[in-house]
Design a protein around this motif. Structure first.
Motif, PDB file in Angstrom:
ATOM      1  N   TRP A  93       1.987   7.056   6.508  1.00  0.00           N
ATOM      2  CA  TRP A  93       2.035   8.492   6.219  1.00  0.00           C
ATOM      3  C   TRP A  93       3.476   8.982   6.123  1.00  0.00           C
ATOM      4  CZ3 TRP A  93       2.564  12.499  10.399  1.00  0.00           C
ATOM      5  CH2 TRP A  93       2.398  13.802   9.898  1.00  0.00           C
ATOM      6  N   ARG A  94       4.319   8.465   6.991  1.00  0.00           N
ATOM      7  CA  ARG A  94       5.737   8.840   6.977  1.00  0.00           C
ATOM      8  C   ARG A  94       6.501   8.087   5.889  1.00  0.00           C
ATOM      9  NH1 ARG A  94      10.404   6.881   9.499  1.00  0.00           N
ATOM     10  NH2 ARG A  94      11.887   8.462  10.216  1.00  0.00           N
ATOM     11  N   HIS A  95       6.171   6.805   5.712  1.00  0.00           N
ATOM     12  CA  HIS A  95       6.898   5.958   4.765  1.00  0.00           C
ATOM     13  C   HIS A  95       6.677   6.405   3.324  1.00  0.00           C
ATOM     14  CE1 HIS A  95       8.908   2.259   3.485  1.00  0.00           C
ATOM     15  NE2 HIS A  95       7.921   2.070   2.628  1.00  0.00           N
ATOM     16  N   TYR A 131      -6.543   9.984  16.750  1.00  0.00           N
ATOM     17  CA  TYR A 131      -7.394   8.822  16.970  1.00  0.00           C
ATOM     18  C   TYR A 131      -7.943   8.676  18.393  1.00  0.00           C
ATOM     19  CZ  TYR A 131      -5.402   7.162  12.541  1.00  0.00           C
ATOM     20  OH  TYR A 131      -5.030   7.033  11.229  1.00  0.00           O
ATOM     21  N   SER A 132      -7.529   9.499  19.323  1.00  0.00           N
ATOM     22  CA  SER A 132      -7.989   9.342  20.706  1.00  0.00           C
ATOM     23  C   SER A 132      -9.515   9.359  20.774  1.00  0.00           C
ATOM     24  CB  SER A 132      -7.420  10.459  21.575  1.00  0.00           C
ATOM     25  OG  SER A 132      -7.970  10.390  22.881  1.00  0.00           O
ATOM     26  N   SER A 133     -10.082   8.472  21.602  1.00  0.00           N
ATOM     27  CA  SER A 133     -11.540   8.415  21.749  1.00  0.00           C
ATOM     28  C   SER A 133     -12.075   9.606  22.526  1.00  0.00           C
ATOM     29  CB  SER A 133     -11.942   7.113  22.462  1.00  0.00           C
ATOM     30  OG  SER A 133     -11.334   7.042  23.752  1.00  0.00           O
ATOM     31  N   ASP A 134     -11.232  10.271  23.319  1.00  0.00           N
ATOM     32  CA  ASP A 134     -11.690  11.389  24.158  1.00  0.00           C
ATOM     33  C   ASP A 134     -11.509  12.743  23.475  1.00  0.00           C
ATOM     34  OD1 ASP A 134     -12.330   9.606  26.228  1.00  0.00           O
ATOM     35  OD2 ASP A 134     -10.254   9.624  26.945  1.00  0.00           O
ATOM     36  N   TYR A 135     -10.315  12.975  22.912  1.00  0.00           N
ATOM     37  CA  TYR A 135     -10.026  14.295  22.347  1.00  0.00           C
ATOM     38  C   TYR A 135      -9.525  14.216  20.906  1.00  0.00           C
ATOM     39  CZ  TYR A 135      -5.439  12.684  23.927  1.00  0.00           C
ATOM     40  OH  TYR A 135      -4.311  11.938  24.151  1.00  0.00           O
ATOM     41  N   VAL A 181       0.828  -1.212   0.000  1.00  0.00           N
ATOM     42  CA  VAL A 181       0.000   0.000   0.000  1.00  0.00           C
ATOM     43  C   VAL A 181       0.862   1.261   0.000  1.00  0.00           C
ATOM     44  CG1 VAL A 181      -1.786   1.304   1.210  1.00  0.00           C
ATOM     45  CG2 VAL A 181      -1.887  -1.198   1.168  1.00  0.00           C
ATOM     46  N   ALA A 182       1.699   1.417   1.031  1.00  0.00           N
ATOM     47  CA  ALA A 182       2.459   2.659   1.177  1.00  0.00           C
ATOM     48  C   ALA A 182       3.513   2.833   0.085  1.00  0.00           C
ATOM     49  CB  ALA A 182       3.120   2.695   2.548  1.00  0.00           C
ATOM     50  N   ASN A 191      -6.781  -0.957  16.344  1.00  0.00           N
ATOM     51  CA  ASN A 191      -5.618  -0.096  16.575  1.00  0.00           C
ATOM     52  C   ASN A 191      -4.424  -0.410  15.678  1.00  0.00           C
ATOM     53  OD1 ASN A 191      -4.794  -2.454  17.858  1.00  0.00           O
ATOM     54  ND2 ASN A 191      -4.905  -1.595  19.915  1.00  0.00           N
ATOM     55  N   ILE A 192      -4.207  -1.684  15.339  1.00  0.00           N
ATOM     56  CA  ILE A 192      -3.060  -2.000  14.494  1.00  0.00           C
ATOM     57  C   ILE A 192      -3.217  -1.376  13.106  1.00  0.00           C
ATOM     58  CG2 ILE A 192      -4.071  -4.177  13.725  1.00  0.00           C
ATOM     59  CD1 ILE A 192      -0.319  -3.427  14.259  1.00  0.00           C
ATOM     60  N   TRP A 193      -4.464  -1.288  12.627  1.00  0.00           N
ATOM     61  CA  TRP A 193      -4.705  -0.730  11.296  1.00  0.00           C
ATOM     62  C   TRP A 193      -4.504   0.784  11.272  1.00  0.00           C
ATOM     63  CZ3 TRP A 193      -4.879  -4.134   7.532  1.00  0.00           C
ATOM     64  CH2 TRP A 193      -5.275  -5.441   7.827  1.00  0.00           C
ATOM     65  N   VAL A 194      -5.034   1.468  12.260  1.00  0.00           N
ATOM     66  CA  VAL A 194      -4.893   2.928  12.262  1.00  0.00           C
ATOM     67  C   VAL A 194      -3.442   3.339  12.529  1.00  0.00           C
ATOM     68  CG1 VAL A 194      -7.293   3.293  12.929  1.00  0.00           C
ATOM     69  CG2 VAL A 194      -5.566   3.114  14.709  1.00  0.00           C
ATOM     70  N   VAL A 195      -2.728   2.550  13.309  1.00  0.00           N
ATOM     71  CA  VAL A 195      -1.320   2.862  13.554  1.00  0.00           C
ATOM     72  C   VAL A 195      -0.488   2.609  12.299  1.00  0.00           C
ATOM     73  CG1 VAL A 195       0.728   2.196  14.869  1.00  0.00           C
ATOM     74  CG2 VAL A 195      -1.450   2.481  16.041  1.00  0.00           C
ATOM     75  N   MET A 196      -0.826   1.574  11.538  1.00  0.00           N
ATOM     76  CA  MET A 196      -0.116   1.333  10.283  1.00  0.00           C
ATOM     77  C   MET A 196      -0.366   2.464   9.296  1.00  0.00           C
ATOM     78  SD  MET A 196      -0.155  -2.768   9.476  1.00  0.00           S
ATOM     79  CE  MET A 196      -1.938  -2.871   9.354  1.00  0.00           C
ATOM     80  N   VAL A 197      -1.561   3.021   9.298  1.00  0.00           N
ATOM     81  CA  VAL A 197      -1.849   4.170   8.440  1.00  0.00           C
ATOM     82  C   VAL A 197      -0.950   5.343   8.828  1.00  0.00           C
ATOM     83  CG1 VAL A 197      -3.584   5.910   7.862  1.00  0.00           C
ATOM     84  CG2 VAL A 197      -4.208   3.489   7.903  1.00  0.00           C
TER      85      VAL A 197
END
Length: 283
Positions: A159-161, A125-129, A80-81, A149-155
């Motif tokens: 972003w950097r890669h 991605y925080s659920s609170d803020y 993907v990246a 969480n593993i999917w959103v962290v890979m995104v």
């Protein structure tokens, strides 16, 4: 070549090789050796053979989760990246209007460490803020749900890669002889055909560099998940397990070294397999 030139080459290469052996391969081989021991860093070293590897596979549940996450991370960056980075490089190579602005915007994440990217991911991605929930009106726990969480962290990591890969490919595209594209156009090839049949094959050395970088980035990922939740609750990675076992509260250097050795074998497996196939192909 004079004797002085040969001496300078010998000294230069000798120092580089010595530094590589001392700083890279020395610790690597030491870690492989320690993986066959039960050692806490203080008491006497007790050789246990392959017992650490047996315990990893049979009695340490986080290990298989970490292996799965690392391979998933590698697949996401590679499938993907990396293609997205290549796509952006091709678009920017066409000298679009404001291409410098686009290039700077896409490359900016590369100057950030993964720890900083992890902090930014928390803000998003925080659920609170988190910005994502605030904009969409959702109440999803993106970082707390192990299935998400593993999917959103890979995104976030991608972003950097993407910017990193884009710059490398853009440099390679700038070095391609324009006459090759012109010859392909004269032969009736459209832009896509000219790229995949003429331009892309000339990027073989760049592809090797990108492959190695992608594998290394995927398997050494640590900062971003550690900054978010210390690599737990669905974000287990091999690098995190190595750290937890070697420098954690219960120091198990032998066990942690076994995990590091597995990580080494996986990374070398991908790289050696690809390079072997690459150099076997006729030129």
């Amino acid at each position: 070549m004079t004797i002085r030139d040969r001496l300078l080459i010998f000294v230069g290469l000798g120092l580089a090789i010595a530094a590589d052996l001392f700083l890279i391969w020395g610790p690597t081989l030491a870690s492989v050796g320690l993986s066959t021991t039960d050692w806490d860093g203080i008491s006497a070293i007790n050789v246990v053979g392959a017992e650490n590897y047996h315990d990893l596979a049979a009695e340490y549940p986080p290990f298989w989760s970490a292996v799965t996450n690392n391979l998933l991370w590698l697949a996401f960056l590679g499938l993907v990246a990396t293609p997205l980075g290549l796509l952006f490089a091709v678009l920017l190579d066409r000298r679009l209007r404001f291409s410098r602005v686009y290039q700077s915007a896409l490359y900016t994440p590369v100057v950030l460490s993964l720890a900083v990217v992890g902090f930014i991911a928390q803000l998003v991605y925080s659920s609170d803020y988190g910005v994502l929930n605030a904009v969409t009106g959702l109440t999803t726990d993106w970082l707390g749900d192990p299935s998400l969480n593993i999917w959103v962290v890979m995104v976030a990591a991608a972003w950097r890669h993407i910017g990193y890969v884009m710059i490398i490919y853009l440099a390679g595209l700038k070095a391609v002889d324009p006459s090759l594209k012109e010859a392909a156009a004269i032969d009736g090839a459209n832009e896509a055909q000219a790229f995949f049949r003429v331009v892309f094959p000339t990027l073989r050395p760049i592809n090797v560099i990108v492959l190695v970088i992608t594998v290394i980035e995927a398997l050494r990922a640590f900062d971003i998940v550690y900054a978010i939740n210390k690599g737990r609750n669905g974000l287990e990675l091999l690098s995190v397990l190595v750290t937890e076992n070697i420098v954690g509260e219960a120091s198990r250097i032998g066990f942690g070294s076994a995990i590091a050795t597995v990580l080494l074998v996986i990374s070398l497996g991908f790289i050696v397999t690809y390079l072997t196939q690459l150099f076997r192909e006729p030129r």
